[in-house]
Design a protein around this motif. Structure first.
Motif, PDB file in Angstrom:
ATOM      1  N   UNK A 165      -9.177 105.954  26.326  1.00 46.68           N
ATOM      2  CA  UNK A 165     -10.591 106.200  26.599  1.00 46.68           C
ATOM      3  C   UNK A 165     -11.457 105.323  25.704  1.00 46.68           C
ATOM      4  N   UNK A 166     -10.934 104.991  24.510  1.00 43.87           N
ATOM      5  CA  UNK A 166     -11.658 104.125  23.571  1.00 43.87           C
ATOM      6  C   UNK A 166     -10.632 103.390  22.712  1.00 43.87           C
ATOM      7  N   UNK A 167     -10.992 102.179  22.307  1.00 42.53           N
ATOM      8  CA  UNK A 167     -10.188 101.392  21.377  1.00 42.53           C
ATOM      9  C   UNK A 167     -11.120 100.921  20.272  1.00 42.53           C
ATOM     10  N   UNK A 197      -4.168  96.935  23.692  1.00 45.70           N
ATOM     11  CA  UNK A 197      -4.487  98.345  23.928  1.00 45.70           C
ATOM     12  C   UNK A 197      -5.428  98.496  25.124  1.00 45.70           C
ATOM     13  N   UNK A 198      -6.458  97.664  25.177  1.00 46.31           N
ATOM     14  CA  UNK A 198      -7.406  97.742  26.298  1.00 46.31           C
ATOM     15  C   UNK A 198      -6.728  97.429  27.625  1.00 46.31           C
ATOM     16  N   UNK A 199      -5.844  96.429  27.630  1.00 44.06           N
ATOM     17  CA  UNK A 199      -5.173  96.016  28.869  1.00 44.06           C
ATOM     18  C   UNK A 199      -4.223  97.090  29.394  1.00 44.06           C
ATOM     19  N   UNK A 236       3.763 107.833  26.625  1.00 46.45           N
ATOM     20  CA  UNK A 236       3.605 106.839  27.690  1.00 46.45           C
ATOM     21  C   UNK A 236       2.713 105.699  27.218  1.00 46.45           C
ATOM     22  N   UNK A 237       1.614 106.039  26.538  1.00 44.15           N
ATOM     23  CA  UNK A 237       0.726 105.011  25.984  1.00 44.15           C
ATOM     24  C   UNK A 237       1.437 104.216  24.886  1.00 44.15           C
ATOM     25  N   UNK A 238       2.180 104.906  24.028  1.00 45.52           N
ATOM     26  CA  UNK A 238       2.942 104.242  22.972  1.00 45.52           C
ATOM     27  C   UNK A 238       3.955 103.270  23.569  1.00 45.52           C
ATOM     28  N   UNK A 239       4.660 103.702  24.585  1.00 44.53           N
ATOM     29  CA  UNK A 239       5.658 102.860  25.234  1.00 44.53           C
ATOM     30  C   UNK A 239       5.023 101.577  25.777  1.00 44.53           C
ATOM     31  N   UNK A 240       3.843 101.691  26.361  1.00 44.57           N
ATOM     32  CA  UNK A 240       3.151 100.507  26.883  1.00 44.57           C
ATOM     33  C   UNK A 240       2.819  99.530  25.754  1.00 44.57           C
ATOM     34  N   UNK A 241       2.381 100.058  24.599  1.00 48.80           N
ATOM     35  CA  UNK A 241       2.057  99.178  23.474  1.00 48.80           C
ATOM     36  C   UNK A 241       3.315  98.540  22.886  1.00 48.80           C
ATOM     37  N   UNK A 242       4.373  99.319  22.709  1.00 51.80           N
ATOM     38  CA  UNK A 242       5.619  98.757  22.171  1.00 51.80           C
ATOM     39  C   UNK A 242       6.148  97.650  23.084  1.00 51.80           C
ATOM     40  N   UNK A 243       6.041  97.861  24.375  1.00 56.90           N
ATOM     41  CA  UNK A 243       6.460  96.841  25.334  1.00 56.90           C
ATOM     42  C   UNK A 243       5.589  95.588  25.212  1.00 56.90           C
ATOM     43  N   UNK A 244       4.280  95.784  25.039  1.00 67.65           N
ATOM     44  CA  UNK A 244       3.372  94.649  24.887  1.00 67.65           C
ATOM     45  C   UNK A 244       3.683  93.846  23.627  1.00 67.65           C
ATOM     46  N   UNK A 299      -6.788  90.863  14.985  1.00 61.91           N
ATOM     47  CA  UNK A 299      -7.185  92.216  15.375  1.00 61.91           C
ATOM     48  C   UNK A 299      -7.660  92.262  16.827  1.00 61.91           C
ATOM     49  N   UNK A 300      -8.420  91.246  17.243  1.00 64.38           N
ATOM     50  CA  UNK A 300      -8.879  91.181  18.634  1.00 64.38           C
ATOM     51  C   UNK A 300      -7.705  91.131  19.610  1.00 64.38           C
ATOM     52  N   UNK A 301      -6.659  90.381  19.257  1.00 61.93           N
ATOM     53  CA  UNK A 301      -5.484  90.278  20.129  1.00 61.93           C
ATOM     54  C   UNK A 301      -4.775  91.623  20.248  1.00 61.93           C
ATOM     55  N   UNK A 302      -4.664  92.344  19.142  1.00 61.04           N
ATOM     56  CA  UNK A 302      -4.017  93.662  19.168  1.00 61.04           C
ATOM     57  C   UNK A 302      -4.879  94.653  19.955  1.00 61.04           C
ATOM     58  N   UNK A 303      -6.189  94.586  19.772  1.00 60.79           N
ATOM     59  CA  UNK A 303      -7.100  95.429  20.558  1.00 60.79           C
ATOM     60  C   UNK A 303      -6.980  95.114  22.045  1.00 60.79           C
ATOM     61  N   UNK A 304      -6.828  93.846  22.387  1.00 61.17           N
ATOM     62  CA  UNK A 304      -6.703  93.442  23.793  1.00 61.17           C
ATOM     63  C   UNK A 304      -5.480  94.061  24.452  1.00 61.17           C
TER      64      UNK A 304
END
Length: 152
Positions: A23-25, A16-18, A87-95, A9-14
């Motif tokens: 505004x919040x995760x 999102x934060x990165x 745009x935020x979704x695209x960044x996560x899918x790419x990550x 979970x920490x890795x997935x949160x990271x």
């Protein structure tokens, strides 16, 4: 081997934060509505054997997480709500595609659905504490090697 859920979970949160888009995760499904910007929340959705992905004496698991992006529905300009979320979704899918093993914590992100539903996202609306939100909910399927022993 035990499931190291907190580290996963920490890795997935990271991720999102990165991304810098939130505004919040949160590491849980929120009990109150997000306050501003886009909020990301992560929690466990499902776990079970990874059919066809286990050995003769060990069971590998398919761990599916929900990663939900929230944005207030009442904001201006309204035409920017979906593009900002996408745009935020695209960044996560790419990550998730780029960090296929979450830094070695899992065998793989099941991008194409070899062991069940693939990495995907669904758009919708959510009513929370009297306010309506536009949401995108990602199903993030992770395959964890040799999680449970098979014994007679």
């Amino acid at each position: 081997m035990a499931l190291d859920i907190r580290t996963i979970l920490d890795a997935v949160e990271s991720h999102a934060l990165a991304s810098g888009y939130f505004a919040a995760v949160n590491g849980h499904e929120p009990k109150s509505p997000p306050t501003n910007g886009i909020t990301c929340a992560i929690w466990v959705e499902q776990i079970g054997p990874a059919r066809g992905g286990s050995g003769l004496n060990q069971t590998s698991a398919r761990l599916a997480l929900y990663v939900r992006l929230y944005s207030a529905l009442v904001q201006q300009p309204a035409d920017a709500i979906d593009p900002n979320l996408m745009t935020a979704l695209d960044a996560l899918m790419s990550a998730y595609s780029g960090d296929f093993e979450l830094g070695g914590l899992v065998r793989q992100v099941d991008l194409l659905g070899i062991y069940g539903d693939p990495l995907s996202a669904r758009a919708g609306y959510l009513m929370e504490s009297g306010a309506e939100y536009r949401v995108l909910t990602i199903t993030l399927p992770l395959i964890v090697n040799d999680l449970w022993n098979q014994e007679a």
